[in-house]
Design a protein around this motif. Structure first.
Motif, PDB file in Angstrom:
ATOM      1  N   LEU A  79     -22.699  40.457 -14.617  1.00  0.00           N
ATOM      2  CA  LEU A  79     -23.847  39.233 -15.192  1.00  0.00           C
ATOM      3  C   LEU A  79     -23.956  39.792 -16.509  1.00  0.00           C
ATOM      4  N   TYR A  80     -24.099  39.069 -17.324  1.00  0.00           N
ATOM      5  CA  TYR A  80     -24.656  39.231 -18.731  1.00  0.00           C
ATOM      6  C   TYR A  80     -25.099  38.773 -19.352  1.00  0.00           C
ATOM      7  N   LEU A  81     -25.981  39.461 -20.728  1.00  0.00           N
ATOM      8  CA  LEU A  81     -27.462  38.693 -20.939  1.00  0.00           C
ATOM      9  C   LEU A  81     -27.013  38.312 -22.804  1.00  0.00           C
ATOM     10  N   GLN A  82     -26.566  37.779 -23.136  1.00  0.00           N
ATOM     11  CA  GLN A  82     -26.186  37.890 -24.972  1.00  0.00           C
ATOM     12  C   GLN A  82     -27.147  37.500 -25.525  1.00  0.00           C
ATOM     13  N   MET A  83     -27.521  37.946 -26.448  1.00  0.00           N
ATOM     14  CA  MET A  83     -28.887  38.217 -27.634  1.00  0.00           C
ATOM     15  C   MET A  83     -28.605  38.202 -28.554  1.00  0.00           C
ATOM     16  N   ASN A  84     -28.799  36.960 -29.332  1.00  0.00           N
ATOM     17  CA  ASN A  84     -28.833  36.681 -30.619  1.00  0.00           C
ATOM     18  C   ASN A  84     -30.292  37.152 -31.281  1.00  0.00           C
ATOM     19  N   SER A  85     -30.219  36.751 -32.537  1.00  0.00           N
ATOM     20  CA  SER A  85     -31.787  36.147 -33.250  1.00  0.00           C
ATOM     21  C   SER A  85     -32.630  37.285 -32.934  1.00  0.00           C
ATOM     22  N   LEU A  86     -32.428  39.002 -32.811  1.00  0.00           N
ATOM     23  CA  LEU A  86     -33.681  39.009 -31.825  1.00  0.00           C
ATOM     24  C   LEU A  86     -34.786  39.583 -33.271  1.00  0.00           C
ATOM     25  N   LYS A  87     -35.954  39.313 -31.993  1.00  0.00           N
ATOM     26  CA  LYS A  87     -37.049  39.254 -33.307  1.00  0.00           C
ATOM     27  C   LYS A  87     -38.152  40.763 -32.516  1.00  0.00           C
ATOM     28  N   PRO A  88     -38.036  41.333 -33.239  1.00  0.00           N
ATOM     29  CA  PRO A  88     -39.271  42.659 -32.643  1.00  0.00           C
ATOM     30  C   PRO A  88     -39.880  42.912 -31.503  1.00  0.00           C
ATOM     31  N   GLU A  89     -40.698  41.374 -31.100  1.00  0.00           N
ATOM     32  CA  GLU A  89     -40.973  40.643 -29.601  1.00  0.00           C
ATOM     33  C   GLU A  89     -40.293  40.865 -28.634  1.00  0.00           C
ATOM     34  N   ASP A  90     -39.235  41.170 -28.836  1.00  0.00           N
ATOM     35  CA  ASP A  90     -37.856  41.145 -27.889  1.00  0.00           C
ATOM     36  C   ASP A  90     -37.795  42.742 -27.087  1.00  0.00           C
ATOM     37  N   THR A  91     -38.828  43.405 -27.737  1.00  0.00           N
ATOM     38  CA  THR A  91     -37.919  45.096 -27.475  1.00  0.00           C
ATOM     39  C   THR A  91     -39.062  45.383 -26.140  1.00  0.00           C
ATOM     40  N   ALA A  92     -38.379  45.367 -25.325  1.00  0.00           N
ATOM     41  CA  ALA A  92     -38.866  45.951 -23.715  1.00  0.00           C
ATOM     42  C   ALA A  92     -37.688  46.281 -23.055  1.00  0.00           C
ATOM     43  N   VAL A  93     -38.195  46.956 -21.697  1.00  0.00           N
ATOM     44  CA  VAL A  93     -36.607  47.271 -21.304  1.00  0.00           C
ATOM     45  C   VAL A  93     -36.275  45.996 -19.976  1.00  0.00           C
ATOM     46  N   TYR A  94     -34.653  46.154 -20.396  1.00  0.00           N
ATOM     47  CA  TYR A  94     -34.585  44.832 -19.862  1.00  0.00           C
ATOM     48  C   TYR A  94     -33.617  45.123 -17.751  1.00  0.00           C
ATOM     49  N   TYR A  95     -34.214  43.935 -17.561  1.00  0.00           N
ATOM     50  CA  TYR A  95     -33.634  44.500 -15.898  1.00  0.00           C
ATOM     51  C   TYR A  95     -33.088  43.106 -15.528  1.00  0.00           C
ATOM     52  N   CYS A  96     -31.741  43.892 -14.316  1.00  0.00           N
ATOM     53  CA  CYS A  96     -31.613  42.264 -13.839  1.00  0.00           C
ATOM     54  C   CYS A  96     -32.142  42.407 -12.378  1.00  0.00           C
ATOM     55  N   ALA A  97     -31.798  41.487 -12.276  1.00  0.00           N
ATOM     56  CA  ALA A  97     -31.440  41.144 -10.389  1.00  0.00           C
ATOM     57  C   ALA A  97     -31.399  40.000  -9.877  1.00  0.00           C
ATOM     58  N   ALA A  98     -31.236  40.280  -8.419  1.00  0.00           N
ATOM     59  CA  ALA A  98     -30.105  39.585  -7.349  1.00  0.00           C
ATOM     60  C   ALA A  98     -31.355  38.358  -6.916  1.00  0.00           C
ATOM     61  N   SER A  99     -31.047  37.593  -6.456  1.00  0.00           N
ATOM     62  CA  SER A  99     -32.106  36.802  -5.236  1.00  0.00           C
ATOM     63  C   SER A  99     -30.964  36.265  -4.082  1.00  0.00           C
ATOM     64  N   SER A 100     -31.746  36.361  -3.015  1.00  0.00           N
ATOM     65  CA  SER A 100     -30.810  35.588  -1.742  1.00  0.00           C
ATOM     66  C   SER A 100     -30.878  33.995  -1.962  1.00  0.00           C
ATOM     67  N   THR A 101     -31.812  33.500  -3.041  1.00  0.00           N
ATOM     68  CA  THR A 101     -32.780  32.084  -2.577  1.00  0.00           C
ATOM     69  C   THR A 101     -31.276  31.854  -2.990  1.00  0.00           C
ATOM     70  N   SER A 102     -31.311  30.197  -2.825  1.00  0.00           N
ATOM     71  CA  SER A 102     -30.364  29.173  -3.168  1.00  0.00           C
ATOM     72  C   SER A 102     -29.775  28.583  -4.499  1.00  0.00           C
TER      73      SER A 102
END
Length: 124
Positions: A79-102
């Motif tokens: 899985l990927y997340l391309q992040m452009n035009s980043l802002k200071p408010e984007d500062t965080a710990v980023y988590y990926c997650a998997a869901s068994s929902t449809s």
């Protein structure tokens, strides 16, 4: 069961770009809708983006729409997340997650498996 490992975080200047990756173990990656969430210090974990099993439908938080792109390569269990035009408010710990929902979901309670997170810091 799915194990998720994020990578690609780091320090970037405002206006810069980063691409996060999330490697999934096992052969059942395609069975899961996937999402990205983030958590800044002192705040609740918040939804960033989600994608369906096939990758055909995506959802974004309003705060990142037009700047971030979620995608997946099922053949590579990634899985990927391309992040452009980043802002200071984007500062965080980023988590990926998997869901068994449809379908893709924006609710953290719908996700069954989580990675350990990767730090993204946007600062000059």
């Amino acid at each position: 069961q799915v194990q998720l490992v994020e990578s690609g975080g780091g320090l970037v200047q405002p206006g810069g770009s980063l691409r996060l990756s999330c490697a999934a173990s096992g052969r059942t990656f395609v069975s899961y809708a996937m999402g990205w969430f983030r958590q800044a210090p002192g705040t609740e974990r918040e939804f960033v983006a989600a994608i369906t099993r096939s990758g055909g439908i995506t959802h974004y938080a309003d705060s990142v729409k037009g700047r971030f792109t979620i995608s997946r390569e099922n053949a590579k269990n990634t899985l990927y997340l391309q992040m452009n035009s980043l802002k200071p408010e984007d500062t965080a710990v980023y988590y990926c997650a998997a869901s068994s929902t449809s379908s893709s979901t924006t609710y953290s309670s719908d996700y069954d498996y989580w990675g350990q997170g990767t730090q993204v810091t946007v600062s000059s």
